[in-house]
Design a protein around this motif. Sequence first.
Motif, PDB file in Angstrom:
ATOM      1  N   ALA A  47      71.856  23.247 -84.282  1.00  0.00           N
ATOM      2  CA  ALA A  47      71.474  24.615 -84.664  1.00  0.00           C
ATOM      3  C   ALA A  47      70.043  24.676 -85.193  1.00  0.00           C
ATOM      4  O   ALA A  47      69.453  25.756 -85.255  1.00  0.00           O
ATOM      5  N   ALA A  48      69.478  23.524 -85.576  1.00  0.00           N
ATOM      6  CA  ALA A  48      68.099  23.470 -86.083  1.00  0.00           C
ATOM      7  C   ALA A  48      67.145  23.475 -84.893  1.00  0.00           C
ATOM      8  O   ALA A  48      67.099  22.525 -84.115  1.00  0.00           O
ATOM      9  N   MET A  49      66.362  24.536 -84.753  1.00  0.00           N
ATOM     10  CA  MET A  49      65.518  24.706 -83.567  1.00  0.00           C
ATOM     11  C   MET A  49      64.050  24.368 -83.812  1.00  0.00           C
ATOM     12  O   MET A  49      63.284  24.190 -82.865  1.00  0.00           O
ATOM     13  N   ALA A  50      63.625  24.311 -85.062  1.00  0.00           N
ATOM     14  CA  ALA A  50      62.211  24.071 -85.373  1.00  0.00           C
ATOM     15  C   ALA A  50      61.906  22.577 -85.432  1.00  0.00           C
ATOM     16  O   ALA A  50      62.778  21.765 -85.769  1.00  0.00           O
ATOM     17  N   TYR A  51      60.659  22.235 -85.117  1.00  0.00           N
ATOM     18  CA  TYR A  51      60.127  20.878 -85.279  1.00  0.00           C
ATOM     19  C   TYR A  51      60.865  19.850 -84.412  1.00  0.00           C
ATOM     20  O   TYR A  51      60.952  18.684 -84.770  1.00  0.00           O
ATOM     21  N   ARG A  52      61.419  20.297 -83.289  1.00  0.00           N
ATOM     22  CA  ARG A  52      62.111  19.355 -82.414  1.00  0.00           C
ATOM     23  C   ARG A  52      61.417  19.327 -81.057  1.00  0.00           C
ATOM     24  O   ARG A  52      61.125  20.374 -80.485  1.00  0.00           O
ATOM     25  N   GLU A  53      61.173  18.126 -80.583  1.00  0.00           N
ATOM     26  CA  GLU A  53      60.432  17.960 -79.329  1.00  0.00           C
ATOM     27  C   GLU A  53      61.130  18.687 -78.189  1.00  0.00           C
ATOM     28  O   GLU A  53      62.346  18.592 -78.020  1.00  0.00           O
ATOM     29  N   GLY A  54      60.356  19.443 -77.424  1.00  0.00           N
ATOM     30  CA  GLY A  54      60.911  20.139 -76.272  1.00  0.00           C
ATOM     31  C   GLY A  54      61.483  21.506 -76.583  1.00  0.00           C
ATOM     32  O   GLY A  54      61.901  22.224 -75.673  1.00  0.00           O
ATOM     33  N   LEU A  55      61.521  21.876 -77.875  1.00  0.00           N
ATOM     34  CA  LEU A  55      62.049  23.192 -78.258  1.00  0.00           C
ATOM     35  C   LEU A  55      60.942  24.039 -78.879  1.00  0.00           C
ATOM     36  O   LEU A  55      60.024  23.519 -79.506  1.00  0.00           O
TER      37      LEU A  55
END
Length: 310
Positions: free
Chosen positions: A69-77
């Motif tokens: 559910a965590a969408m920030a600071y993730r590669e490719g998102l």
Amino acid sequence: MELIKKLATKLNKSESEVIRFLASAPLKYKVYTIPKRTSGHRVIAQPSRELKEYQRAFISLYRLNIHDAAMAYREGLSIKDNAKLHCKNRYLLKIDLESFFNSITSELFWTIWQQHYEMPNNDEKVLMERLLFWSPSKSSTGKLVLSIGAPSSPLLSNFFMYQFDELVTQHCESLEIKYTRYADDLTFSTKAKNVLFDMPRYISDTLTNLFGSALIINRRKTAFSSKAHNRHVTGITIDNESDLSLGREKKRYIKHLVHQYRLNKLDKENVFHLKGLLAFAKHIEPKFITSLEIKYSAEVITQIFEERNG
């Protein structure tokens, strides 16, 4: 100590050098403020260049649990991926958390850490705190918090919120609500009317149960919307056809800048500002770029994209 050994190897330093540097690391920050988008100021604590190297080394060494559910600071998102997950739902709720990074103290961090991993020994724990946390009081014995500006803070904040994200996801799934979190921005959407109205109370109770009074909702930013009005998710507009859009205001502003560029009335700084806006527009709403090419010519738009510094 395992952490010191790993950092020393990664940074090509001796273990004694690493220990010496970390002794005063929470004080190695440049602090300044920037205006918030609405009102007030945000405090940025920027680690020294060397401390950033240490923090980047840490996050390259450890794979911390991050919830889907965590969408920030993730590669490719990106914010586009976050908005797309909500675009088909008619009803929307946005909740913002107050002073998110600075609310995550070292003490709270360890309560979450021990639910996932074995606790380090006391010496290693102290050094890890000094590496990853900032002292707002500028005292070596003051309260330690995550800083906005440290390259390690985004990953640590996502890890810290894992249990919260899991509880909220389970609750939302039982009610057929879609939930995502982009840093301190919580977004909920559903096809069913009136289902979202109890969510702020649930979120507030869950935060209290997990973190006491440390993390709270920013009530001024809690906003309900529906398909009857334009919905906005992390800066992206969802129009009435459920498509992602830049929004009317931003499009008008970009058109104005392109017109000024064509008349050779933009300075270098604003040219690069426009270039960034066009790149964002191409990512979010490619059709808008096509409309600009029709109106101002493909040559002009290509020329802006090809602008170089210096």
